[in-house]
Design a protein around this motif. Structure first.
Motif, PDB file in Angstrom:
ATOM      1  N   VAL A   1      17.144  11.295 110.987  1.00  0.00           N
ATOM      2  CA  VAL A   1      17.379  12.710 110.636  1.00  0.00           C
ATOM      3  C   VAL A   1      18.137  13.595 109.999  1.00  0.00           C
ATOM      4  CG1 VAL A   1      15.800  12.838 112.007  1.00  0.00           C
ATOM      5  CG2 VAL A   1      17.831  13.189 112.870  1.00  0.00           C
ATOM      6  N   HIS A   2      18.679  14.995 109.612  1.00  0.00           N
ATOM      7  CA  HIS A   2      19.653  15.481 108.972  1.00  0.00           C
ATOM      8  C   HIS A   2      20.793  15.678 107.904  1.00  0.00           C
ATOM      9  CE1 HIS A   2      19.644  16.850 113.717  1.00  0.00           C
ATOM     10  NE2 HIS A   2      19.076  16.973 113.049  1.00  0.00           N
ATOM     11  N   GLY A   3      19.926  14.217 107.022  1.00  0.00           N
ATOM     12  CA  GLY A   3      19.671  14.010 105.607  1.00  0.00           C
ATOM     13  C   GLY A   3      20.293  15.369 104.824  1.00  0.00           C
ATOM     14  N   ILE A   4      20.886  15.651 104.607  1.00  0.00           N
ATOM     15  CA  ILE A   4      21.405  16.846 103.416  1.00  0.00           C
ATOM     16  C   ILE A   4      20.984  16.122 101.303  1.00  0.00           C
ATOM     17  CG2 ILE A   4      22.640  17.720 102.422  1.00  0.00           C
ATOM     18  CD1 ILE A   4      25.093  17.568 104.593  1.00  0.00           C
ATOM     19  N   PRO A   5      20.408  17.312 101.678  1.00  0.00           N
ATOM     20  CA  PRO A   5      20.020  17.359 100.046  1.00  0.00           C
ATOM     21  C   PRO A   5      20.397  16.356  99.339  1.00  0.00           C
ATOM     22  CG  PRO A   5      19.331  18.849 101.094  1.00  0.00           C
ATOM     23  CD  PRO A   5      19.623  18.623 102.085  1.00  0.00           C
ATOM     24  N   ASN A   6      20.981  15.990  98.437  1.00  0.00           N
ATOM     25  CA  ASN A   6      21.617  15.005  97.517  1.00  0.00           C
ATOM     26  C   ASN A   6      20.998  14.892  96.142  1.00  0.00           C
ATOM     27  OD1 ASN A   6      21.898  11.730  97.490  1.00  0.00           O
ATOM     28  ND2 ASN A   6      21.110  12.419  99.458  1.00  0.00           N
ATOM     29  N   ALA A   7      21.627  14.351  94.872  1.00  0.00           N
ATOM     30  CA  ALA A   7      21.508  13.890  93.731  1.00  0.00           C
ATOM     31  C   ALA A   7      21.361  12.559  93.827  1.00  0.00           C
ATOM     32  CB  ALA A   7      22.924  13.920  92.668  1.00  0.00           C
ATOM     33  N   LYS A   8      21.082  11.459  94.252  1.00  0.00           N
ATOM     34  CA  LYS A   8      20.522  10.527  94.716  1.00  0.00           C
ATOM     35  C   LYS A   8      18.949  10.010  94.272  1.00  0.00           C
ATOM     36  CE  LYS A   8      21.517   5.989  96.822  1.00  0.00           C
ATOM     37  NZ  LYS A   8      20.189   5.772  96.398  1.00  0.00           N
TER      38      LYS A   8
ATOM     39  N   GLY B   1      25.477  25.860 109.411  1.00  0.00           N
ATOM     40  CA  GLY B   1      25.882  25.505 108.783  1.00  0.00           C
ATOM     41  C   GLY B   1      25.346  25.203 107.588  1.00  0.00           C
ATOM     42  N   PHE B   2      23.875  23.823 107.511  1.00  0.00           N
ATOM     43  CA  PHE B   2      23.358  22.897 107.292  1.00  0.00           C
ATOM     44  C   PHE B   2      23.709  23.585 105.831  1.00  0.00           C
ATOM     45  CE2 PHE B   2      19.583  20.578 105.771  1.00  0.00           C
ATOM     46  CZ  PHE B   2      19.916  19.791 106.004  1.00  0.00           C
ATOM     47  N   PRO B   3      23.205  23.023 104.968  1.00  0.00           N
ATOM     48  CA  PRO B   3      23.502  23.265 103.378  1.00  0.00           C
ATOM     49  C   PRO B   3      22.287  23.407 102.768  1.00  0.00           C
ATOM     50  CG  PRO B   3      23.752  21.044 103.148  1.00  0.00           C
ATOM     51  CD  PRO B   3      23.967  21.444 104.548  1.00  0.00           C
ATOM     52  N   GLY B   4      21.077  22.947 102.856  1.00  0.00           N
ATOM     53  CA  GLY B   4      19.605  22.339 102.412  1.00  0.00           C
ATOM     54  C   GLY B   4      18.239  23.613 103.298  1.00  0.00           C
ATOM     55  N   SER B   5      17.698  23.497 102.362  1.00  0.00           N
ATOM     56  CA  SER B   5      16.323  23.866 103.443  1.00  0.00           C
ATOM     57  C   SER B   5      15.423  22.961 103.654  1.00  0.00           C
ATOM     58  CB  SER B   5      15.228  24.619 102.385  1.00  0.00           C
ATOM     59  OG  SER B   5      16.351  25.742 101.794  1.00  0.00           O
ATOM     60  N   LEU B   6      15.672  21.984 103.471  1.00  0.00           N
ATOM     61  CA  LEU B   6      14.894  20.827 104.228  1.00  0.00           C
ATOM     62  C   LEU B   6      16.270  19.527 104.706  1.00  0.00           C
ATOM     63  CD1 LEU B   6      12.268  19.242 101.164  1.00  0.00           C
ATOM     64  CD2 LEU B   6      12.011  20.903 103.100  1.00  0.00           C
ATOM     65  N   CYS B   7      15.727  18.935 105.881  1.00  0.00           N
ATOM     66  CA  CYS B   7      16.359  17.852 105.942  1.00  0.00           C
ATOM     67  C   CYS B   7      15.736  16.599 105.087  1.00  0.00           C
ATOM     68  CB  CYS B   7      16.525  17.480 107.704  1.00  0.00           C
ATOM     69  SG  CYS B   7      17.093  18.955 108.945  1.00  0.00           S
ATOM     70  N   VAL B   8      16.744  15.581 104.545  1.00  0.00           N
ATOM     71  CA  VAL B   8      15.702  15.073 104.523  1.00  0.00           C
ATOM     72  C   VAL B   8      16.757  12.732 104.299  1.00  0.00           C
ATOM     73  CG1 VAL B   8      14.635  15.555 102.093  1.00  0.00           C
ATOM     74  CG2 VAL B   8      17.790  15.791 102.147  1.00  0.00           C
ATOM     75  N   SER B   9      15.916  12.607 104.652  1.00  0.00           N
ATOM     76  CA  SER B   9      16.822  11.166 105.028  1.00  0.00           C
ATOM     77  C   SER B   9      16.132  10.196 105.055  1.00  0.00           C
ATOM     78  CB  SER B   9      15.580  11.850 107.017  1.00  0.00           C
ATOM     79  OG  SER B   9      16.941  12.304 107.904  1.00  0.00           O
TER      80      SER B   9
ATOM     81  N   TRP C   1      26.536  15.671 109.678  1.00  0.00           N
ATOM     82  CA  TRP C   1      25.473  16.036 109.802  1.00  0.00           C
ATOM     83  C   TRP C   1      24.244  14.519 109.725  1.00  0.00           C
ATOM     84  CZ3 TRP C   1      22.614  20.286 111.335  1.00  0.00           C
ATOM     85  CH2 TRP C   1      23.962  21.108 111.194  1.00  0.00           C
ATOM     86  N   SER C   2      24.186  13.617 108.479  1.00  0.00           N
ATOM     87  CA  SER C   2      23.556  12.521 108.805  1.00  0.00           C
ATOM     88  C   SER C   2      23.401  11.762 109.687  1.00  0.00           C
ATOM     89  CB  SER C   2      24.119  11.875 107.055  1.00  0.00           C
ATOM     90  OG  SER C   2      23.937  12.724 106.229  1.00  0.00           O
ATOM     91  N   ILE C   3      22.365  11.466 110.772  1.00  0.00           N
ATOM     92  CA  ILE C   3      22.558  10.651 111.699  1.00  0.00           C
ATOM     93  C   ILE C   3      21.616   9.578 111.233  1.00  0.00           C
ATOM     94  CG2 ILE C   3      21.222  10.208 113.868  1.00  0.00           C
ATOM     95  CD1 ILE C   3      23.024  11.681 113.934  1.00  0.00           C
ATOM     96  N   VAL C   4      22.277   8.430 111.577  1.00  0.00           N
ATOM     97  CA  VAL C   4      21.553   6.451 110.523  1.00  0.00           C
ATOM     98  C   VAL C   4      21.642   5.263 111.370  1.00  0.00           C
ATOM     99  CG1 VAL C   4      22.595   6.842 107.941  1.00  0.00           C
ATOM    100  CG2 VAL C   4      24.548   6.041 110.069  1.00  0.00           C
ATOM    101  N   THR C   5      20.786   4.407 111.588  1.00  0.00           N
ATOM    102  CA  THR C   5      20.699   3.669 112.285  1.00  0.00           C
ATOM    103  C   THR C   5      22.335   2.372 112.395  1.00  0.00           C
ATOM    104  OG1 THR C   5      19.641   2.220 110.954  1.00  0.00           O
ATOM    105  CG2 THR C   5      18.450   3.879 112.366  1.00  0.00           C
TER     106      THR C   5
END
Ligand code: MG
Ligand code: MG
Length: 259
Positions: free
Chosen positions: A77-84, A63-71, A219-223
């Protein structure tokens, strides 16, 4: 299911997919600068992959919504593409998977946005060195623990935290195959490496402590301490007893040089 050891023909197909990942990451590299957002990067990546006859493996994966993980920054890891929009001084780890001809490639690179703090630049450099040392440990007769030990020893010698909960993996017809490849461990322990094993090796190294959390986007894994993290990933096959890197950062480095 057991481990799928690959024939030389299969390894060539994985290499082909891995190289397409490297070329895709180079297209992304060309665009990264302050003001650009990760949805734009994701769109370019998906178009490039499809134009080259591949399918973005990550899109729709569990169910991941992107073609890239962008963190970005403290996202491991596993950041979702967004408009920021990306900001000067950010780092962004871009992870990409391609499926083509029945096989996957999977590679990641952490990019600098504008001028980045020297201590974060060092984190990126050391994480890439960790990956290199892990690759060198991929030899017939060595064990999975030798790979993780190489990463852990180098990262911790710089005082960095090695993420435990997320690991590298076998790679082939499936994105995530056996065995798991932790970035920590004891030398001489674990599965013995042998001919035809293909691994995605991906150190995730934190500037601060190893502890992580997951955001409620699922999704997003953060420190946990909010400090930056870095992620580099190569696909490696054991061929004639030795490591052969199937993915490449050469296209990325070429793109960065020409910016
Ligand atoms: Mg990956
Ligand atoms: Mg991977």
């Amino acid at each position: 299911m057991g481990i799928h050891y690959k024939t030389k023909e299969e390894i060539e197909l994985i290499r082909h997919s891995s190289l397409l990942v490297g070329k895709t990451l180079a297209e992304v590299a060309k665009l990264i600068k302050p003001g650009v957002n990760s949805l734009e990067l994701d769109k370019i990546a998906e178009e490039f992959i499809r134009d080259n006859g591949g399918v973005p493996t990550f899109l729709g994966y569990n169910g991941f919504p992107g073609s890239l993980c962008v963190s970005v920054n403290d996202c491991v890891v596993h950041g979702i593409p967004n408009a920021k929009p990306l900001e000067n001084g950010d780092v962004i780890s871009v992870d990409c998977g391609v499926f083509k001809n029945g096989f996957n490639g999977d590679s990641a690179y952490t990019f600098q946005v504008g001028e980045v703090d020297r201590q974060v630049q060092q984190l990126l450099r050391v994480t890439q060195e960790c990956l290199q040392k892990a690759v060198e440990a991929c030899r017939e007769g060595n064990r999975i623990g030798d790979i993780g030990n190489a990463v852990q020893t180098h990262a911790e010698s710089h005082g960095y935290g090695v993420v435990r909960e997320l690991v590298g993996h076998g790679l082939g017809a499936e994105l995530h195959e056996k065995p798991e490849v932790p970035n920590y461990g004891k030398a001489g322990r674990g599965l013995k490496l042998r001919e035809g094993l293909v691994l995605a090796i991906e150190p995730m190294i934190n500037l601060g402590t190893k502890d992580i959390d997951q955001l409620n986007d699922g999704w997003s894994i953060v420190t946990l301490d909010g400090k930056p993290s870095a992620h580099f990933e190569h696909d490696v096959a054991i061929v004639d007893g030795k490591p052969e890197v199937l993915s490449t950062f050469e296209y990325i480095e070429e793109a960065l040089k020409n910016k």
